[in-house]
Design an enzyme around this catalytic site. Sequence first.
Site, mmCIF file in Angstrom:
data_model
loop_
_atom_site.group_PDB
_atom_site.id
_atom_site.type_symbol
_atom_site.label_atom_id
_atom_site.label_comp_id
_atom_site.label_asym_id
_atom_site.label_seq_id
_atom_site.Cartn_x
_atom_site.Cartn_y
_atom_site.Cartn_z
ATOM 1 N N CYS A 39 0.783 -1.223 0.000
ATOM 2 C CA CYS A 39 0.084 -0.169 -0.188
ATOM 3 C C CYS A 39 0.811 1.248 -0.141
ATOM 4 O O CYS A 39 0.406 2.205 -0.455
ATOM 5 C CB CYS A 39 -0.881 -0.155 1.162
ATOM 6 S SG CYS A 39 -2.135 -1.445 1.088
ATOM 7 N N THR A 40 2.022 1.261 0.604
ATOM 8 C CA THR A 40 2.855 2.252 0.832
ATOM 9 C C THR A 40 3.571 2.393 -0.600
ATOM 10 O O THR A 40 3.575 3.678 -1.058
ATOM 11 C CB THR A 40 3.940 2.001 1.808
ATOM 12 O OG1 THR A 40 3.462 2.019 2.978
ATOM 13 C CG2 THR A 40 4.912 3.469 1.606
#
Length: 138
Positions: A39-40
Site C-alpha cells: 500500500c505504501t
Amino acid sequence: MNTKDFNLSDQDNTYHTLKEYRGKWVVLYFYPKDDTPGCTIEACKFRDSLAELQQKGVVILGVSKDSVVSHKKFAEKYHLNFPLLSDGSKETIRAYDAQGVLGTKRITYLIDPKGEIHKVYKNVNPTIHAAEILRDLP
C-alpha cells in the site's frame, strides 16, 4: 457495473463525493491497509506521478477501511498529496466489489469525466500501477 456515489471523509476531515469530480478523470483506488509495504509503494507511486496525472485532468482518491487518524499519519509520513478516504462502514468498499475474504482487495476504477467506469484494474501491481493508468488514459 455502474459507479456508486459516496460521501467519505479524508485525512483532513474533508468530505468527498464522486459527483463533485464530474468533468475530471477519477482514479478511485481501494487498498487494504495504511503503512503496509504494498500500500505504501502504491500510494508513493501515485504521489510521484500526481503532477503528470493532473495535467491529464485526473484526480486520485484512495479508499480503505482505516480511520481518518490512520490516514492522516500515513499521508504525513509519506507526504501524500491526494485524499485518502476512510470507509469504516465498508459501504463504498462493498459497493465497488472491493471487499475480499481477508479484507479490502487492491482494486482500482478509472472513472471518466461523465462519471462512468472506463476501466477496472483487478490484479494491481503497486510498483507499476500509476504508470499503467497514465498509459491507459486517452
